[in-house]
Design a protein around this motif. Structure first.
Motif, PDB file in Angstrom:
ATOM      1  N   SER A 105       5.259  -0.090  -1.573  1.00 42.74           N
ATOM      2  CA  SER A 105       4.299   0.986  -1.809  1.00 42.74           C
ATOM      3  C   SER A 105       5.052   2.294  -1.619  1.00 42.74           C
ATOM      4  O   SER A 105       6.201   2.303  -1.155  1.00 42.74           O
ATOM      5  CB  SER A 105       3.134   0.910  -0.810  1.00 42.74           C
ATOM      6  N   GLY A 106       4.427   3.391  -1.952  1.00 47.79           N
ATOM      7  CA  GLY A 106       5.074   4.684  -1.772  1.00 47.79           C
ATOM      8  C   GLY A 106       5.280   5.060  -0.322  1.00 47.79           C
ATOM      9  O   GLY A 106       6.074   5.956  -0.011  1.00 47.79           O
ATOM     10  N   PHE A 126      -9.621   9.879  -1.646  1.00 51.30           N
ATOM     11  CA  PHE A 126      -8.255   9.619  -1.178  1.00 51.30           C
ATOM     12  C   PHE A 126      -7.333   9.356  -2.366  1.00 51.30           C
ATOM     13  O   PHE A 126      -6.792   8.255  -2.533  1.00 51.30           O
ATOM     14  CB  PHE A 126      -8.254   8.444  -0.206  1.00 51.30           C
ATOM     15  N   ALA A 127      -7.158  10.367  -3.194  1.00 56.54           N
ATOM     16  CA  ALA A 127      -6.284  10.283  -4.361  1.00 56.54           C
ATOM     17  C   ALA A 127      -5.048  11.130  -4.111  1.00 56.54           C
ATOM     18  O   ALA A 127      -5.150  12.263  -3.627  1.00 56.54           O
ATOM     19  CB  ALA A 127      -7.019  10.772  -5.606  1.00 56.54           C
ATOM     20  N   GLY A 128      -3.891  10.582  -4.427  1.00 56.63           N
ATOM     21  CA  GLY A 128      -2.647  11.282  -4.134  1.00 56.63           C
ATOM     22  C   GLY A 128      -1.927  11.761  -5.376  1.00 56.63           C
ATOM     23  O   GLY A 128      -1.866  11.057  -6.380  1.00 56.63           O
ATOM     24  N   ASP A 129      -1.372  12.961  -5.295  1.00 52.28           N
ATOM     25  CA  ASP A 129      -0.552  13.519  -6.367  1.00 52.28           C
ATOM     26  C   ASP A 129       0.879  13.637  -5.865  1.00 52.28           C
ATOM     27  O   ASP A 129       1.182  14.476  -5.015  1.00 52.28           O
ATOM     28  CB  ASP A 129      -1.078  14.898  -6.778  1.00 52.28           C
ATOM     29  N   PRO A 130       1.790  12.784  -6.354  1.00 47.43           N
ATOM     30  CA  PRO A 130       3.175  12.812  -5.890  1.00 47.43           C
ATOM     31  C   PRO A 130       4.003  13.882  -6.599  1.00 47.43           C
ATOM     32  O   PRO A 130       3.609  14.401  -7.643  1.00 47.43           O
ATOM     33  CB  PRO A 130       3.685  11.408  -6.235  1.00 47.43           C
ATOM     34  N   ALA A 154       0.500   0.951  -6.768  1.00 49.16           N
ATOM     35  CA  ALA A 154      -0.029   2.306  -6.969  1.00 49.16           C
ATOM     36  C   ALA A 154      -0.617   2.902  -5.690  1.00 49.16           C
ATOM     37  O   ALA A 154      -1.701   3.485  -5.683  1.00 49.16           O
ATOM     38  CB  ALA A 154      -1.082   2.289  -8.070  1.00 49.16           C
ATOM     39  N   ILE A 155       0.115   2.752  -4.581  1.00 53.85           N
ATOM     40  CA  ILE A 155      -0.301   3.327  -3.303  1.00 53.85           C
ATOM     41  C   ILE A 155       0.804   4.251  -2.796  1.00 53.85           C
ATOM     42  O   ILE A 155       1.974   3.863  -2.759  1.00 53.85           O
ATOM     43  CB  ILE A 155      -0.579   2.228  -2.253  1.00 53.85           C
ATOM     44  N   LEU A 164      -2.854   6.776   0.182  1.00 56.52           N
ATOM     45  CA  LEU A 164      -3.534   7.445  -0.923  1.00 56.52           C
ATOM     46  C   LEU A 164      -3.454   6.570  -2.166  1.00 56.52           C
ATOM     47  O   LEU A 164      -2.415   5.965  -2.454  1.00 56.52           O
ATOM     48  CB  LEU A 164      -2.892   8.807  -1.202  1.00 56.52           C
ATOM     49  N   ASN A 165      -4.540   6.510  -2.904  1.00 57.09           N
ATOM     50  CA  ASN A 165      -4.576   5.813  -4.181  1.00 57.09           C
ATOM     51  C   ASN A 165      -4.000   6.741  -5.249  1.00 57.09           C
ATOM     52  O   ASN A 165      -4.426   7.882  -5.371  1.00 57.09           O
ATOM     53  CB  ASN A 165      -6.017   5.431  -4.529  1.00 57.09           C
ATOM     54  N   THR A 166      -3.016   6.263  -5.990  1.00 58.59           N
ATOM     55  CA  THR A 166      -2.386   7.092  -7.008  1.00 58.59           C
ATOM     56  C   THR A 166      -2.340   6.329  -8.323  1.00 58.59           C
ATOM     57  O   THR A 166      -1.944   5.160  -8.357  1.00 58.59           O
ATOM     58  CB  THR A 166      -0.961   7.496  -6.583  1.00 58.59           C
TER      59      THR A 166
END
Length: 263
Positions: A105-106, A126-130, A154-155, A164-166
């Motif tokens: 995972s990330g 809880f959405a993530g922007d990398p 996709a975490i 975070l869900n990405t």
């Protein structure tokens, strides 16, 4: 920024949830993935499986413009599915056919830190922007150069203890853009359609090549909508950020490369 001479080619392949959820289709795809020449890295979704699990648990799935709205309970579900069963099943299948893979995972080795998306104008939870510039490409490259194939779910994480869900398409773009610093990188988005279609119900309506201007026009006309929008947004961002080529194609065509080539 790493400025050393590029180490060679790297194929980054993202496989969509509908294929991940189909054992026979997934087995065929993974065999093709294993046959890809040169360095490779896999990113997988699992949205179909996550939605089924959420339904079984009585948790409502909410989507907007192809993106999942992730509340606290949904975050637990997608983490269990993406980083757990889905990721490790794929790794086990790759090991079976002789591809030495590692599931990540990330959050692992701080490979893909992300920022929780602002609730304005839409609260995705809880959405993530990398950020490609913060991706741990040194660690990813170390794995690749050791002959290990990374398999990312996709975490991501925020650095403060929260997962975070990405969007998996975004994960693939982020890694591809980052790795283009040290590899000549090609990004493949594989799913259950022939590519980008003028008519989603007609597999013969493939758009073989597409520019950014054509994409914007198709979007305005409603020809391109829903989950294809983040896929194409990320595809064109990848090209701006140094990725050599982006192809959107059916999973069965991974080795032939037949699909929509962006330019």
């Amino acid at each position: 920024m790493i400025t050393e001479k590029k180490k060679g080619t790297l194929s980054i392949v993202k496989i969509g949830g509908n294929i991940v959820d189909n054992p026979e289709a997934l087995e065929a795809f993974l065999n093709d993935f294993h046959q890809l020449k040169g360095n490779k890295l896999l990113v997988h979704g699992g949205g179909v499986m996550a939605s089924k699990m959420a339904k079984q648990l009585g948790i409502e799935t909410k989507m907007l413009n192809g993106r999942r709205i992730t509340d606290e309970e949904t975050l637990k579900v997608v983490t269990m599915v993406y980083a757990g069963w889905g990721n490790k099943s794929i790794v086990a299948s790759l090991q079976k056919i002789g591809c030495n893979a590692i599931g990540l995972s990330g959050a692992d080795a701080n490979t893909i830190p992300a920022i929780r998306r602002s609730p304005v104008p839409i609260d995705f939870g809880f959405a993530g922007d990398p950020d490609p510039d913060k991706t741990n490409i040194a660690f990813i490259s170390q794995l690749i150069e050791s002959g290990i194939t990374p398999v990312f779910c996709a975490i991501t994480h925020d650095g403060n203890g929260s997962l975070l869900n990405t969007n998996a398409d975004t994960i693939a773009y982020t890694i591809a853009a980052a790795c283009s610093e040290i590899y000549q990188t090609t990004l493949h988005y594989c799913f259950e359609k022939e590519g980008v279609l003028r008519d989603i119900n007609d597999p013969d309506s493939l758009i073989a090549m597409m520019t950014r201007e054509e994409y914007e026009a198709y979007k305005q006309q409603g020809i391109i909508a829903d989950g294809m929008i983040p896929k194409l947004d990320n595809s064109f961002k990848a090209m701006i950020n140094g990725v050599s080529q982006v192809i959107i194609l059916h999973a069965k065509n991974l080795l032939s490369g037949k699909g929509t080539v962006l330019g």
